[in-house]
Every structure is written in structure tokens, then in C-alpha cells.
Design a protein around this motif. Structure first.
Motif, PDB file in Angstrom:
ATOM      1  N   ARG A  30      -3.724   4.976 -10.895  1.00  0.00           N
ATOM      2  CA  ARG A  30      -2.362   5.246 -11.357  1.00  0.00           C
ATOM      3  C   ARG A  30      -1.735   3.926 -11.800  1.00  0.00           C
ATOM      4  O   ARG A  30      -1.927   2.900 -11.158  1.00  0.00           O
ATOM      5  CB  ARG A  30      -1.482   5.789 -10.239  1.00  0.00           C
ATOM      6  CG  ARG A  30      -1.690   7.208  -9.867  1.00  0.00           C
ATOM      7  CD  ARG A  30      -0.753   8.127 -10.676  1.00  0.00           C
ATOM      8  NE  ARG A  30      -1.310   9.457 -10.712  1.00  0.00           N
ATOM      9  CZ  ARG A  30      -1.465  10.261  -9.678  1.00  0.00           C
ATOM     10  NH1 ARG A  30      -1.074   9.890  -8.499  1.00  0.00           N
ATOM     11  NH2 ARG A  30      -1.996  11.446  -9.835  1.00  0.00           N
ATOM     12  N   SER A  31      -0.924   3.996 -12.840  1.00  0.00           N
ATOM     13  CA  SER A  31      -0.187   2.831 -13.311  1.00  0.00           C
ATOM     14  C   SER A  31       1.219   3.245 -13.696  1.00  0.00           C
ATOM     15  O   SER A  31       1.431   4.338 -14.224  1.00  0.00           O
ATOM     16  CB  SER A  31      -0.868   2.211 -14.538  1.00  0.00           C
ATOM     17  OG  SER A  31      -2.110   1.677 -14.194  1.00  0.00           O
ATOM     18  N   ALA A  32       2.159   2.358 -13.426  1.00  0.00           N
ATOM     19  CA  ALA A  32       3.542   2.544 -13.856  1.00  0.00           C
ATOM     20  C   ALA A  32       4.179   1.162 -13.901  1.00  0.00           C
ATOM     21  O   ALA A  32       4.167   0.433 -12.906  1.00  0.00           O
ATOM     22  CB  ALA A  32       4.299   3.449 -12.899  1.00  0.00           C
ATOM     23  N   GLY A  33       4.708   0.802 -15.054  1.00  0.00           N
ATOM     24  CA  GLY A  33       5.284  -0.530 -15.177  1.00  0.00           C
ATOM     25  C   GLY A  33       4.228  -1.583 -14.890  1.00  0.00           C
ATOM     26  O   GLY A  33       3.126  -1.530 -15.403  1.00  0.00           O
ATOM     27  N   ARG A  34       4.547  -2.503 -14.012  1.00  0.00           N
ATOM     28  CA  ARG A  34       3.562  -3.534 -13.681  1.00  0.00           C
ATOM     29  C   ARG A  34       2.734  -3.188 -12.444  1.00  0.00           C
ATOM     30  O   ARG A  34       1.954  -4.003 -11.956  1.00  0.00           O
ATOM     31  CB  ARG A  34       4.247  -4.893 -13.512  1.00  0.00           C
ATOM     32  CG  ARG A  34       5.207  -4.995 -12.381  1.00  0.00           C
ATOM     33  CD  ARG A  34       5.941  -6.340 -12.417  1.00  0.00           C
ATOM     34  NE  ARG A  34       6.688  -6.523 -11.178  1.00  0.00           N
ATOM     35  CZ  ARG A  34       6.495  -7.503 -10.335  1.00  0.00           C
ATOM     36  NH1 ARG A  34       5.583  -8.426 -10.584  1.00  0.00           N
ATOM     37  NH2 ARG A  34       7.216  -7.597  -9.242  1.00  0.00           N
ATOM     38  N   ILE A  35       2.885  -1.959 -11.954  1.00  0.00           N
ATOM     39  CA  ILE A  35       2.137  -1.516 -10.776  1.00  0.00           C
ATOM     40  C   ILE A  35       0.885  -0.767 -11.213  1.00  0.00           C
ATOM     41  O   ILE A  35       0.953   0.159 -12.021  1.00  0.00           O
ATOM     42  CB  ILE A  35       2.984  -0.591  -9.885  1.00  0.00           C
ATOM     43  CG1 ILE A  35       4.249  -1.310  -9.429  1.00  0.00           C
ATOM     44  CG2 ILE A  35       2.171  -0.109  -8.690  1.00  0.00           C
ATOM     45  CD1 ILE A  35       5.250  -0.400  -8.740  1.00  0.00           C
ATOM     46  N   GLY A  76      -1.988  -4.153  -7.456  1.00  0.00           N
ATOM     47  CA  GLY A  76      -1.024  -5.226  -7.604  1.00  0.00           C
ATOM     48  C   GLY A  76      -1.659  -6.505  -8.115  1.00  0.00           C
ATOM     49  O   GLY A  76      -2.751  -6.502  -8.668  1.00  0.00           O
ATOM     50  N   ASP A  77      -0.954  -7.617  -7.902  1.00  0.00           N
ATOM     51  CA  ASP A  77      -1.433  -8.924  -8.336  1.00  0.00           C
ATOM     52  C   ASP A  77      -2.583  -9.431  -7.479  1.00  0.00           C
ATOM     53  O   ASP A  77      -3.476 -10.106  -7.965  1.00  0.00           O
ATOM     54  CB  ASP A  77      -0.307  -9.970  -8.256  1.00  0.00           C
ATOM     55  CG  ASP A  77       0.891  -9.623  -9.112  1.00  0.00           C
ATOM     56  OD1 ASP A  77       0.695  -9.018 -10.181  1.00  0.00           O
ATOM     57  OD2 ASP A  77       2.020  -9.951  -8.700  1.00  0.00           O
ATOM     58  N   ARG A  78      -2.513  -9.128  -6.178  1.00  0.00           N
ATOM     59  CA  ARG A  78      -3.525  -9.614  -5.239  1.00  0.00           C
ATOM     60  C   ARG A  78      -3.917  -8.505  -4.272  1.00  0.00           C
ATOM     61  O   ARG A  78      -3.350  -8.393  -3.178  1.00  0.00           O
ATOM     62  CB  ARG A  78      -2.986 -10.823  -4.470  1.00  0.00           C
ATOM     63  CG  ARG A  78      -2.842 -12.061  -5.327  1.00  0.00           C
ATOM     64  CD  ARG A  78      -2.567 -13.304  -4.509  1.00  0.00           C
ATOM     65  NE  ARG A  78      -1.469 -13.166  -3.569  1.00  0.00           N
ATOM     66  CZ  ARG A  78      -0.216 -13.538  -3.815  1.00  0.00           C
ATOM     67  NH1 ARG A  78       0.096 -14.062  -4.968  1.00  0.00           N
ATOM     68  NH2 ARG A  78       0.711 -13.403  -2.910  1.00  0.00           N
ATOM     69  N   PRO A  79      -4.905  -7.687  -4.641  1.00  0.00           N
ATOM     70  CA  PRO A  79      -5.382  -6.676  -3.697  1.00  0.00           C
ATOM     71  C   PRO A  79      -5.874  -7.358  -2.422  1.00  0.00           C
ATOM     72  O   PRO A  79      -6.386  -8.474  -2.468  1.00  0.00           O
ATOM     73  CB  PRO A  79      -6.537  -6.011  -4.441  1.00  0.00           C
ATOM     74  CG  PRO A  79      -6.300  -6.308  -5.888  1.00  0.00           C
ATOM     75  CD  PRO A  79      -5.630  -7.648  -5.908  1.00  0.00           C
ATOM     76  N   LEU A 117      -1.670   9.483  -5.046  1.00  0.00           N
ATOM     77  CA  LEU A 117      -3.123   9.330  -5.141  1.00  0.00           C
ATOM     78  C   LEU A 117      -3.805   9.987  -3.940  1.00  0.00           C
ATOM     79  O   LEU A 117      -4.852  10.617  -4.078  1.00  0.00           O
ATOM     80  CB  LEU A 117      -3.509   7.852  -5.228  1.00  0.00           C
ATOM     81  CG  LEU A 117      -3.322   7.199  -6.585  1.00  0.00           C
ATOM     82  CD1 LEU A 117      -3.441   5.680  -6.480  1.00  0.00           C
ATOM     83  CD2 LEU A 117      -4.341   7.738  -7.579  1.00  0.00           C
ATOM     84  N   GLY A 118      -3.212   9.846  -2.761  1.00  0.00           N
ATOM     85  CA  GLY A 118      -3.743  10.504  -1.569  1.00  0.00           C
ATOM     86  C   GLY A 118      -3.743  12.013  -1.720  1.00  0.00           C
ATOM     87  O   GLY A 118      -4.714  12.688  -1.363  1.00  0.00           O
ATOM     88  N   ASN A 119      -2.674  12.558  -2.270  1.00  0.00           N
ATOM     89  CA  ASN A 119      -2.602  14.009  -2.509  1.00  0.00           C
ATOM     90  C   ASN A 119      -3.663  14.456  -3.507  1.00  0.00           C
ATOM     91  O   ASN A 119      -4.279  15.514  -3.342  1.00  0.00           O
ATOM     92  CB  ASN A 119      -1.218  14.407  -3.013  1.00  0.00           C
ATOM     93  CG  ASN A 119      -0.170  14.328  -1.940  1.00  0.00           C
ATOM     94  OD1 ASN A 119      -0.468  14.410  -0.749  1.00  0.00           O
ATOM     95  ND2 ASN A 119       1.073  14.153  -2.343  1.00  0.00           N
ATOM     96  N   GLU A 120      -3.881  13.657  -4.544  1.00  0.00           N
ATOM     97  CA  GLU A 120      -4.908  13.987  -5.533  1.00  0.00           C
ATOM     98  C   GLU A 120      -6.294  13.969  -4.880  1.00  0.00           C
ATOM     99  O   GLU A 120      -7.130  14.829  -5.149  1.00  0.00           O
ATOM    100  CB  GLU A 120      -4.844  12.996  -6.696  1.00  0.00           C
ATOM    101  CG  GLU A 120      -5.708  13.380  -7.864  1.00  0.00           C
ATOM    102  CD  GLU A 120      -5.525  12.458  -9.065  1.00  0.00           C
ATOM    103  OE1 GLU A 120      -6.453  12.423  -9.895  1.00  0.00           O
ATOM    104  OE2 GLU A 120      -4.486  11.785  -9.182  1.00  0.00           O
ATOM    105  N   LEU A 121      -6.535  12.998  -4.009  1.00  0.00           N
ATOM    106  CA  LEU A 121      -7.800  12.949  -3.272  1.00  0.00           C
ATOM    107  C   LEU A 121      -7.981  14.211  -2.434  1.00  0.00           C
ATOM    108  O   LEU A 121      -9.058  14.816  -2.435  1.00  0.00           O
ATOM    109  CB  LEU A 121      -7.837  11.709  -2.367  1.00  0.00           C
ATOM    110  CG  LEU A 121      -9.000  11.653  -1.373  1.00  0.00           C
ATOM    111  CD1 LEU A 121     -10.331  11.513  -2.103  1.00  0.00           C
ATOM    112  CD2 LEU A 121      -8.785  10.529  -0.375  1.00  0.00           C
ATOM    113  N   ILE A 122      -6.946  14.622  -1.728  1.00  0.00           N
ATOM    114  CA  ILE A 122      -7.030  15.819  -0.876  1.00  0.00           C
ATOM    115  C   ILE A 122      -7.344  17.052  -1.716  1.00  0.00           C
ATOM    116  O   ILE A 122      -8.170  17.883  -1.333  1.00  0.00           O
ATOM    117  CB  ILE A 122      -5.730  15.985  -0.066  1.00  0.00           C
ATOM    118  CG1 ILE A 122      -5.628  14.863   0.973  1.00  0.00           C
ATOM    119  CG2 ILE A 122      -5.670  17.355   0.594  1.00  0.00           C
ATOM    120  CD1 ILE A 122      -4.258  14.714   1.606  1.00  0.00           C
ATOM    121  N   MET A 123      -6.715  17.177  -2.885  1.00  0.00           N
ATOM    122  CA  MET A 123      -7.006  18.317  -3.768  1.00  0.00           C
ATOM    123  C   MET A 123      -8.480  18.281  -4.186  1.00  0.00           C
ATOM    124  O   MET A 123      -9.146  19.308  -4.212  1.00  0.00           O
ATOM    125  CB  MET A 123      -6.089  18.314  -4.988  1.00  0.00           C
ATOM    126  CG  MET A 123      -4.665  18.711  -4.663  1.00  0.00           C
ATOM    127  SD  MET A 123      -3.580  18.974  -6.108  1.00  0.00           S
ATOM    128  CE  MET A 123      -4.012  17.684  -7.220  1.00  0.00           C
TER     129      MET A 123
END
Length: 116
Positions: A6-11, A31-34, A103-109
């Protein structure tokens, strides 16, 4: 393996899930530093256990996903999360948390699909 992004803005967040037999390990980073900030582990009939490394706050994401996952998934699980953005704003913190839970919800689906 399951790979979601998932991406939104700089995330930008990436979720990878790896199966260990009937169990699953979830890595959520971005992010910048996982990094490895928080780990939440659990099972359907056991209490959740969270390890927060240093002062990381990703437990807001890992615990929310864990509560939902334990209702839907029969195996044991571990959720590891770490996302850092330099100069993150309060709005971005909310968005990052929302994206992680989504993302967690998508994984569960995906896990609930027949044959998975």
C-alpha cells in the motif's frame, strides 16, 4: 508466501506473510527505514503477547491485526512490524496505522479463501 503493498503520499507499507506449516509469520515494514519495532504473537485460544523494542509504537498496528487474525485463523501467528518516516506528522501516523490494519484485513481475507 503472500505479498501485499500500500502507498499513500510518502508512506509505503509492504506486508509479506510466510507459512510455517499451518502457522504464519507476518512481516510488515516500510517508510524511510524499515526495522523491527514490535512483535505480537498469538493463537486462537491463547492470550496475545507483544514485545515492544525500545520505544517503538507499532504495537498499535500489530495488536489490532492480531485481534482480528485470531478470530479467523486456526494456526499460531507472529506479526513483526517496523516503519519509520523522518519528521512524521500526526496525520501521517494515523494514515500509516490505518494502512497497516487495512493490509492485515486484506491478508485475513486472503487466508479465508478456499484452498488457502
Amino acid at each position: 508466501m503472500i505479498h501485499l503493498e500500500r502507498s499513500a503520499g510518502r508512506i509505503r507499507l509492504v506486508l509479506d506473510a510466510y507459512f510455517m506449516g499451518e502457522d504464519v509469520v507476518v512481516l510488515l515494514s516500510g517508510g524511510d527505514r524499515p526495522h523491527l519495532g514490535t512483535i505480537t504473537a498469538g493463537a486462537r485460544l491463547e492470550p496475545l503477547q507483544t514485545v515492544q523494542l525500545q520505544n517503538h509504537k507499532e504495537f498499535y498496528i500489530t495488536e489490532e491485526i492480531a485481534v482480528r487474525l485470531r478470530k479467523q485463523f486456526r494456526g499460531n501467528f507472529a506479526i513483526c512490524c517496523g516503519a519509520h518516516l523522518d519528521d512524521i506528522t500526526a496525520e501521517e501516523i494515523g494514515l500509516l496505522t490505518e494502512m497497516g490494519v487495512s493490509l492485515g484485513n486484506e491478508l485475513i481475507m486472503f487466508l479465508n479463501k478456499p484452498g488457502t
